[in-house]
Design a protein around this motif. Structure first.
Motif, PDB file in Angstrom:
ATOM      1  N   LEU A   2     -29.413 -23.424  73.210  1.00  0.00           N
ATOM      2  CA  LEU A   2     -27.967 -23.445  73.299  1.00  0.00           C
ATOM      3  C   LEU A   2     -27.494 -22.369  74.278  1.00  0.00           C
ATOM      4  N   LYS A   3     -26.634 -22.764  75.219  1.00  0.00           N
ATOM      5  CA  LYS A   3     -26.079 -21.826  76.187  1.00  0.00           C
ATOM      6  C   LYS A   3     -24.640 -21.532  75.821  1.00  0.00           C
ATOM      7  N   GLN A   4     -24.262 -20.260  75.888  1.00  0.00           N
ATOM      8  CA  GLN A   4     -22.907 -19.857  75.570  1.00  0.00           C
ATOM      9  C   GLN A   4     -22.445 -18.787  76.550  1.00  0.00           C
ATOM     10  N   GLY A  59     -35.529 -17.592  96.044  1.00  0.00           N
ATOM     11  CA  GLY A  59     -35.083 -18.296  97.241  1.00  0.00           C
ATOM     12  C   GLY A  59     -35.557 -19.725  97.277  1.00  0.00           C
ATOM     13  N   PHE A  60     -36.783 -19.958  96.797  1.00  0.00           N
ATOM     14  CA  PHE A  60     -37.329 -21.319  96.764  1.00  0.00           C
ATOM     15  C   PHE A  60     -36.525 -22.209  95.832  1.00  0.00           C
ATOM     16  N   HIS A  61     -36.115 -21.676  94.681  1.00  0.00           N
ATOM     17  CA  HIS A  61     -35.418 -22.486  93.677  1.00  0.00           C
ATOM     18  C   HIS A  61     -33.924 -22.627  93.943  1.00  0.00           C
ATOM     19  N   GLN A  62     -33.355 -21.754  94.767  1.00  0.00           N
ATOM     20  CA  GLN A  62     -31.909 -21.768  94.978  1.00  0.00           C
ATOM     21  C   GLN A  62     -31.407 -22.993  95.733  1.00  0.00           C
ATOM     22  N   SER A  63     -32.289 -23.746  96.362  1.00  0.00           N
ATOM     23  CA  SER A  63     -31.848 -24.900  97.142  1.00  0.00           C
ATOM     24  C   SER A  63     -31.256 -26.006  96.261  1.00  0.00           C
ATOM     25  N   ASN A  64     -31.611 -26.000  94.991  1.00  0.00           N
ATOM     26  CA  ASN A  64     -31.092 -26.985  94.043  1.00  0.00           C
ATOM     27  C   ASN A  64     -30.433 -26.224  92.899  1.00  0.00           C
ATOM     28  N   GLN A  65     -29.110 -26.223  92.846  1.00  0.00           N
ATOM     29  CA  GLN A  65     -28.394 -25.393  91.888  1.00  0.00           C
ATOM     30  C   GLN A  65     -28.720 -25.749  90.445  1.00  0.00           C
ATOM     31  N   ARG A  70     -31.654 -23.955  85.560  1.00  0.00           N
ATOM     32  CA  ARG A  70     -32.693 -24.145  84.549  1.00  0.00           C
ATOM     33  C   ARG A  70     -33.792 -23.087  84.691  1.00  0.00           C
ATOM     34  N   TYR A  71     -34.110 -22.758  85.927  1.00  0.00           N
ATOM     35  CA  TYR A  71     -35.104 -21.716  86.213  1.00  0.00           C
ATOM     36  C   TYR A  71     -34.676 -20.392  85.578  1.00  0.00           C
ATOM     37  N   ALA A 105     -25.054 -13.663  91.100  1.00  0.00           N
ATOM     38  CA  ALA A 105     -24.038 -12.917  90.346  1.00  0.00           C
ATOM     39  C   ALA A 105     -24.307 -12.843  88.849  1.00  0.00           C
ATOM     40  N   GLU A 106     -24.954 -13.859  88.282  1.00  0.00           N
ATOM     41  CA  GLU A 106     -25.113 -13.919  86.834  1.00  0.00           C
ATOM     42  C   GLU A 106     -26.553 -14.232  86.450  1.00  0.00           C
ATOM     43  N   ALA A 107     -26.880 -13.866  85.223  1.00  0.00           N
ATOM     44  CA  ALA A 107     -28.199 -14.170  84.663  1.00  0.00           C
ATOM     45  C   ALA A 107     -28.011 -14.584  83.207  1.00  0.00           C
ATOM     46  N   TYR A 108     -29.010 -15.237  82.669  1.00  0.00           N
ATOM     47  CA  TYR A 108     -28.997 -15.567  81.243  1.00  0.00           C
ATOM     48  C   TYR A 108     -29.621 -14.414  80.464  1.00  0.00           C
TER      49      TYR A 108
END
Length: 226
Positions: A2-4, A59-65, A70-71, A105-108
């Protein structure tokens, strides 16, 4: 999972019990998305080679938001809510620094416990007693908990932390769930390999550290694998 957006959890007024081995699999039921600049480190230094490696993966994963989100979610940073309801990160400092440098800017985060109701002095004492604080500077010298960096971007570079990271990647010792375990390896190498040797020929220093990791003197260290 669950994300909040973080809204707070129940506070504890008494000093908490010892922690379980919650870092074993990094799987938590609820994660919150928070600004990276709100994270408070519980250590003073990181290895910048490790940070650079994580930046390349970011950088590799940032191409697909969507995939990047999810990463990050799968790499939620475990935090303890401390005095003034600040987020004290107890692991993944290298990831936090890499995200900052990559201008994310943000992290989980996953709030492991809420100790915001206890005093500042009791908080730091409790954190250290449970092995969730590493009050040592980048040279391995003890500092007061209040002297730890207030922001992730203020973490200093410790070349011996990089050395420990490289040795672990090469199988010199095993990754463990115990927080700050690689600092024990960094300090082990610090007392046996000169800083000039790391600066002048990093690969040779890594080979020497690999040999040291398999000696009898390293047997008491976490993750000893020889």
């Amino acid at each position: 999972m669950l994300k909040q957006s973080y809204a707070g959890v129940r506070s504890q007024s008494a000093a908490p019990p010892l922690f379980p081995s919650y870092l074993a699999n990094g799987d938590w039921d609820v994660v919150h998305r928070v600004p990276i600049n709100t994270l408070r480190p519980t250590q003073a230094s990181v290895g910048m080679r490790s940070v650079s490696a994580k930046m390349r993966r970011i950088g590799f994963h940032q191409s697909n938001q969507r995939k990047f989100d999810r990463y990050l979610e799968r790499r939620a940073i475990p935090v303890v809510l401390g005095p003034r309801r600040d987020f004290y990160m107890i692991d993944r400092h290298h990831l936090g620094m890499a995200l900052h440098r990559a201008e994310v800017a943000e992290a989980y985060v996953a709030v492991i416990a809420d100790f915001s109701a206890i005093s500042r002095a009791s908080f730091f004492s409790c954190m250290e007693r449970n092995g969730l604080l590493h009050p040592f500077d980048r040279s391995g010298r003890r500092i007061k908990p209040g002297g730890l960096p207030k922001r992730i971007q203020d973490l200093a570079h410790d070349p011996y932390r990089d050395l420990a990271w490289s040795v672990r990647r090469l199988g010199g010792f095993k990754k463990t769930a115990k927080p700050f375990s690689e600092f024990r390896w960094a300090d082990f190498f610090r007392s046996r390999i000169a800083p000039d040797a790391i600066e002048q020929d990093y690969e040779t220093a890594v080979r020497k550290a690999l040999q040291l990791a398999r000696t009898r003197q390293a047997r008491a260290l976490p993750g000893f694998a020889a």
